[in-house]
Design an enzyme around this catalytic site. Structure first.
Site, short mmCIF file in Angstrom:
data_model
loop_
_atom_site.label_atom_id
_atom_site.label_comp_id
_atom_site.label_asym_id
_atom_site.label_seq_id
_atom_site.Cartn_x
_atom_site.Cartn_y
_atom_site.Cartn_z
N LYS A 49 -30.48 33.48 17.07
CA LYS A 49 -30.41 34.80 18.11
C LYS A 49 -31.83 33.92 18.68
O LYS A 49 -32.67 33.57 19.64
CB LYS A 49 -31.08 34.70 17.19
CG LYS A 49 -31.88 36.47 17.25
CD LYS A 49 -31.98 37.32 16.54
CE LYS A 49 -31.87 38.50 17.08
NZ LYS A 49 -33.09 39.70 16.73
N LYS B 135 -36.02 35.05 26.12
CA LYS B 135 -34.97 33.77 25.65
C LYS B 135 -35.42 32.78 25.95
O LYS B 135 -36.41 32.34 26.16
CB LYS B 135 -33.82 34.12 26.84
CG LYS B 135 -33.03 33.55 27.25
CD LYS B 135 -32.17 34.06 28.03
CE LYS B 135 -30.62 33.38 28.38
NZ LYS B 135 -30.30 34.10 29.40
N SER B 136 -34.41 31.49 25.43
CA SER B 136 -34.13 30.61 25.78
C SER B 136 -36.23 29.70 24.75
O SER B 136 -36.53 28.45 25.50
CB SER B 136 -34.74 29.81 27.11
OG SER B 136 -33.93 30.21 27.65
N ARG B 137 -36.37 30.38 23.73
CA ARG B 137 -37.97 30.28 22.72
C ARG B 137 -38.77 30.34 23.80
O ARG B 137 -40.17 29.63 23.31
CB ARG B 137 -37.50 29.11 22.23
CG ARG B 137 -35.97 28.62 21.19
CD ARG B 137 -36.48 30.53 19.89
NE ARG B 137 -35.74 30.25 18.25
CZ ARG B 137 -34.63 31.12 19.16
NH1 ARG B 137 -34.57 31.71 20.36
NH2 ARG B 137 -33.22 31.02 18.46
N LEU B 138 -38.89 31.13 24.94
CA LEU B 138 -40.13 31.05 25.64
C LEU B 138 -40.83 32.40 25.76
O LEU B 138 -41.20 33.03 26.44
CB LEU B 138 -39.88 30.96 27.23
CG LEU B 138 -38.90 29.77 27.79
CD1 LEU B 138 -38.78 29.26 29.15
CD2 LEU B 138 -40.10 28.43 26.90
#
Length: 212
Positions: free
Chosen positions: A9, A188-191
């Site tokens: 996700k 977003k992007s696990r950041l």
């Protein structure tokens, strides 16, 4: 079979910056809780409570927040339950709210104490009658032979107390006094955004960003 490793996700609903957050973590929590309630997500008041027993074995369960202010986060439970016994041995605990639809998590750590008898009495009196009877009927966390034990207990206490069951001596409130808060906003992007608030030696809140 579902490939769990492939589930993904992308979190893109919001952000959490130092400039846009409150300096006081209680105000930040109040804002996020209000937004969770306004968003009509399922049970925004549900929180996971983590405790540790005398052998350092942790356990978790979901409880419902019933109040919060400068003195801490309040919930109510059975003092003889597993969590009650663990808190009697080790009063340090952690709470976590997970508002999935808002892609937010709040983590709170601190010391727990019982609320006053008067506060427990007042909240108990506000509960629905079946919940008040249930507090008497359930020997929480103990092994029972079947559900019929609960039904039988409820009938017995219902007949005994009728419409006015008093608060059981083994039931009441707890309050966690936070010394650490963390607010997590999925990105977003696990950041992800993670802001932690911790008390310094002067009992002032220090806000700092953690790496996701």
């Amino acid at each position: 079979m579902t490939d769990l490793a492939a589930l993904r996700k992308s979190y893109e609903r919001a952000e959490l910056s130092e400039d846009a957050s409150h300096a006081d973590p209680l105000r930040q929590f109040a804002q996020w809780l209000t937004e969770a309630i306004s968003a009509q997500i399922p049970e925004p008041n549900a929180m996971t409570l983590a405790t540790v027993d005398c052998s350092l074995r942790p356990s978790t369960r979901v409880v419902l927040i019933k109040g919060y202010d400068e003195s801490g986060i309040t919930w109510f439970s059975n003092y003889n339950s597993r969590k009650g016994q663990e808190l009697a041995t080790n009063p340090w605990a952690a709470l976590q709210f997970h508002w999935v639809e808002l892609e937010r998590v709040v983590r709170i750590e601190g010391r727990v104490e019982k609320v006053s008898a008067a506060e427990s009495d007042a909240y108990f009196a506000s509960r629905p009658l079946d919940s008040r009877i249930g507090a008497w009927a359930s020997p929480q966390s103990q092994v029972i032979a079947s559900r019929s034990v609960l039904v039988s207990n409820a009938a017995r206490y219902g007949a005994r107390f009728l419409l006015h069951p008093p608060r059981p001596p083994h039931w009441g409130g707890y309050r966690l006094q936070p010394d650490s808060w963390e607010f997590w906003q999925g990105r977003k992007s696990r950041l992800h955004d993670r802001l932690r608030y911790r008390l310094d030696s002067d009992q002032c809140w220090i806000r700092e960003r953690l790496a996701p």
